[in-house]
Scaffold this motif. Structure first.
Motif, short mmCIF file in Angstrom:
data_model
loop_
_atom_site.label_atom_id
_atom_site.label_comp_id
_atom_site.label_asym_id
_atom_site.label_seq_id
_atom_site.Cartn_x
_atom_site.Cartn_y
_atom_site.Cartn_z
N THR A 314 -11.46 3.01 3.23
CA THR A 314 -10.01 2.88 3.07
C THR A 314 -9.43 1.99 4.15
OG1 THR A 314 -9.93 5.12 2.16
CG2 THR A 314 -7.83 4.12 2.79
N SER A 318 -4.32 -2.24 2.01
CA SER A 318 -5.07 -2.33 0.76
C SER A 318 -4.37 -3.26 -0.21
CB SER A 318 -5.20 -0.94 0.11
OG SER A 318 -5.85 -0.03 0.95
N GLU A 332 -6.91 7.68 -2.96
CA GLU A 332 -7.82 7.63 -1.81
C GLU A 332 -7.11 8.01 -0.52
OE1 GLU A 332 -9.38 3.70 -1.75
OE2 GLU A 332 -10.85 4.06 -3.36
#
Length: 372
Positions: A314, A318, A332
């Motif tokens: 992660t 993102s 996530e």
């Protein structure tokens, strides 16, 4: 007249790059006068509010008579250009009078220069005494493009990191946010962004999985049409500054978004499904992981923090290209087995590692008789 200021020139938003350098100079020498000129009036109010700025004027027309008159009046010690906005006559006059000049927080791409930039940039750079680059890659790109420059160069970093870290420490708190669940902030979003992600956000809100803050880039009729369906579930910041997460908070005023990021478990930064993503730096400075859409190549920090990770898979920033990929990233982050405090500290540690550029530039500005 004859106040011998250190002169900063900024093109509109570049004043944010200059702020931390000005603050560092005044910290070391409170009596040193600071002159700020600007090209676009869009940031005039922001400059005027800065108490550390002693003189503030539009940049004089770049002609021999106007520049001569301006320099004769103030007798500046040094001239610092924030990131981009170089002017040939001003640099020529500074050279003739042996007034040291520098360009700071400079970024340099290998490609993307138009004809006029490629023609005049080498000539302008040669008139500078020093260039402070935002990264080693920027310096390397510069050397590859311009081969053998005759000015001194160094890597200082990006001064905006100093600015957002300073800003985060200020306890303004014009709005009180007390979420009791996972808090998602949609910052500076456009209709194009909301068309991609709002349905997912509303479904999670309805199922009490998240609490939601929406800050449009422009609170206009287009935005109102999008949210009118949810009117019974909305709370507006202009009517109530205390929010506990029961309703969807809509930020319909300027100046509140930074404080919203302080409460975010995750922030989506807008513009990234339209044309160019807005800055991710404020959300990161508050310790919030960030999501951006596909159009984010314009933002240096977004690229840098895509390769910094919170968990095994992660990243701190993102990239998503569709509603489905947005759902995946959101799931996530919600499932991370680390606390909000641990996430925040990890992100801020990365920012602190990149901070400190203002010290090097202030060293140059305050060094006596230095034109190198």
């Amino acid at each position: 007249k004859n106040s011998q200021p250190i002169w900063f020139h900024c093109s509109s938003g570049e004043f944010e790059y200059a702020r931390p350098v000005i603050r560092e100079i005044k910290k070391r020498d409170p009596q040193q006068k600071i002159l700020v000129t600007f090209y676009s009036p869009s940031f005039l109010k922001s400059i005027l509010k800065e108490e550390l700025v002693d003189h503030c004027y539009p940049l004089p027309t770049d002609t021999p008579s106007a520049v001569t008159s301006f320099i004769n009046h103030f007798q500046p010690k040094k001239i610092l250009f924030a990131r981009t906005d170089l002017w040939p006559e001003l640099l020529t006059q500074a050279n003739k009078r042996k007034i040291p000049t520098c360009l700071f927080s400079r970024t340099e791409k290998k490609q993307g220069q138009n004809f006029w930039q490629s023609l005049f940039s080498p000539w302008l750079y040669k008139k500078l005494d020093h260039i402070f680059f935002a990264s080693q890659k920027d310096l390397s790109n510069h050397l590859e493009i311009y081969k053998t420059p005759n000015h001194k160069m160094s890597v200082s970093g990006d001064t905006r990191y100093d600015q957002v870290i300073f800003k985060e420490k200020q306890s303004q708190n014009p709005i009180t946010l007390m979420p009791t669940n996972f808090c998602l902030v949609l910052g500076s979003v456009w209709p194009e962004d909301l068309k991609q992600i709002l349905k997912t956000c509303i479904n999670l809100y309805n199922n009490k999985k998240i609490q939601l803050v929406i800050a449009p880039h422009e609170y206009n009729d287009d935005f109102k049409k999008i949210i009118k369906t949810y009117h019974d579930h909305l709370q507006f910041s202009s009517k109530d500054r205390n929010w506990n997460g029961d309703k969807i908070l809509v930020i319909d005023e300027f100046g509140l978004l930074f404080d919203c990021y302080r409460s975010a478990n995750l922030s989506f930064i807008g513009g990234s499904f339209k044309k160019n993503v807005h800055s991710v730096m404020e959300a990161l400075a508050c310790g919030s992981p960030v999501v951006v859409g596909p159009k984010n190549q314009n933002n240096r920090e977004a690229q840098d923090f895509k390769v910094k990770f919170l968990g095994r898979n992660t990243p701190m920033v993102s990239e998503v290209k569709s509603e489905k990929s947005f759902q995946k990233v959101l799931t996530e982050v919600m499932a991370l087995e680390v606390t909000r405090t641990e996430i925040k500290n990890n992100i801020i540690d990365e920012l602190l590692f990149k901070a400190g550029a203002s010290h090097d530039i202030a060293d140059w500005a305050l060094k006596p008789n230095s034109n190198s």
